[in-house]
Structure formats: C-alpha cells, structure tokens
Design a protein around this motif. Structure first.
Motif, mmCIF file in Angstrom:
data_model
loop_
_atom_site.group_PDB
_atom_site.id
_atom_site.type_symbol
_atom_site.label_atom_id
_atom_site.label_comp_id
_atom_site.label_asym_id
_atom_site.label_seq_id
_atom_site.Cartn_x
_atom_site.Cartn_y
_atom_site.Cartn_z
ATOM 1 N N GLU A 42 45.627 52.029 39.959
ATOM 2 C CA GLU A 42 45.185 51.479 38.673
ATOM 3 C C GLU A 42 45.209 49.952 38.705
ATOM 4 N N GLY A 43 46.267 49.380 39.248
ATOM 5 C CA GLY A 43 46.386 47.923 39.324
ATOM 6 C C GLY A 43 45.325 47.306 40.217
ATOM 7 N N GLN A 56 42.346 48.537 40.892
ATOM 8 C CA GLN A 56 41.043 48.622 40.231
ATOM 9 C C GLN A 56 40.880 47.471 39.235
ATOM 10 N N LYS A 57 41.970 47.125 38.528
ATOM 11 C CA LYS A 57 41.910 46.001 37.584
ATOM 12 C C LYS A 57 41.677 44.685 38.319
ATOM 13 N N VAL A 58 42.395 44.480 39.421
ATOM 14 C CA VAL A 58 42.241 43.244 40.204
ATOM 15 C C VAL A 58 40.823 43.147 40.747
ATOM 16 N N ALA A 95 38.152 44.570 39.582
ATOM 17 C CA ALA A 95 37.196 44.394 38.485
ATOM 18 C C ALA A 95 37.119 42.928 38.055
ATOM 19 N N LYS A 96 38.248 42.227 38.097
ATOM 20 C CA LYS A 96 38.260 40.808 37.734
ATOM 21 C C LYS A 96 37.685 39.933 38.833
ATOM 22 N N ILE A 100 49.115 42.437 41.268
ATOM 23 C CA ILE A 100 49.530 43.750 40.754
ATOM 24 C C ILE A 100 50.983 43.687 40.303
ATOM 25 N N ASP A 116 51.912 42.680 36.793
ATOM 26 C CA ASP A 116 51.691 43.637 35.702
ATOM 27 C C ASP A 116 52.655 44.818 35.732
#
Length: 152
Positions: free
Chosen positions: A19-20, A22-24, A26-27, A83, A86
């Motif tokens: 999950e972390g 994917q966020k990184v 995406a940014k 990551i 967060d």
C-alpha cells in the motif's frame, strides 16, 4: 514468486509495504527512467524475520520494464524512507525490486488460446465437432465442441 509470506507479522508488513509503495509510486519519484511508465506493485514477499522484502512489479510498456526496475532499485532507500514516514513500525525491511512478467505470460497464453479458437472456428466446417464427434484439439475442452467448457 512464492505467494504468501510465512507468519502473520510478515504478511501484515507485506500488505503495508504494498500500500505504501503504491502511494509513493503514484506521487512519482522524479526519476527520468520512470517517465512514461506505469509501475504496479503486484506482490510483496517479506522474509520471516522481516528484514528483507522482495517487491514484484509490473511495468508498462513492457520494453521499459528492466530500466524501470533498475530505477526502483536505485531509489529503494528513498522509497523505504518515504514509506517509513507513514508507517508506525520501528524497522522496515530492505527492499529488492524484481520484474513480474507473469501478467505478460498470461496475456501471451490468452492470445494463443484465442488464436487457436479462431482457427478452429474458421476452418472447422460443419462436420466433426458439430456432429458430436471427438474434437480435433487433442481431447481439450469438455467435448461439447461449443467453446463454452471450463477455461473457455
């Protein structure tokens, strides 16, 4: 890819890492080797001691896969740090990135199956399979000859 990590804690860490990441991703990472690439985390395997994690990624376009993985490996400490900001864990595993080509292989198999079905449909005529006889495909399918069996 080995599937599930052993134990509850590594599986939980793998889920958080996926999950972390994917966020990184995406940014964005600001690496020109990743420009124009779509990177998807397909699986994360965490070692039982939670010190190492293997991150399997799929990259589109396919031809840029190895270059993208090289960029991710180079950026691994940065990704790990982002990551970690967060997550509420003391230690994050070391990250190793590998290219997951299973989706590409699956697409190739699906294309080959579609081609075989198309060839069978185009050159089948109205005798043989429609008459309830054995299929020409070497016993594949369910014998109905209608392409509606399991896996069709």
């Amino acid at each position: 890819m080995s599937g599930q990590s052993k134990g509850h804690r590594p599986a939980q860490i793998a889920s958080l890492l996926r999950e972390g990441m994917q966020k990184v991703l995406a940014k964005g990472l600001g690496d020109p080797r990743l420009d124009g690439c779509m990177v998807t985390v397909t699986e994360v395997d965490v070692s039982p001691d939670a010190r190492n994690a293997t991150v399997w990624v799929s990259v589109l376009p396919d031809k840029r896969g190895h270059l993208a993985v090289t960029a991710l490996c180079h950026a691994a400490p940065h990704i790990r740090r982002r990551i970690g900001q967060d997550l509420a864990t003391k230690v994050l595993p070391q990250l190793t990135f590998l290219l997951d080509d299973s989706l590409k292989k699956q697409a190739q198999v699906m294309e080959a199956l579609a081609k075989v079905r198309q060839e069978q449909g185009a050159g089948g005529g109205d005798a043989g399979a429609d008459a309830g006889g054995p299929s020409v495909g070497g016993g594949q399918g369910d014998g109905r000859g209608d392409g509606q069996g399991p896996g069709a």
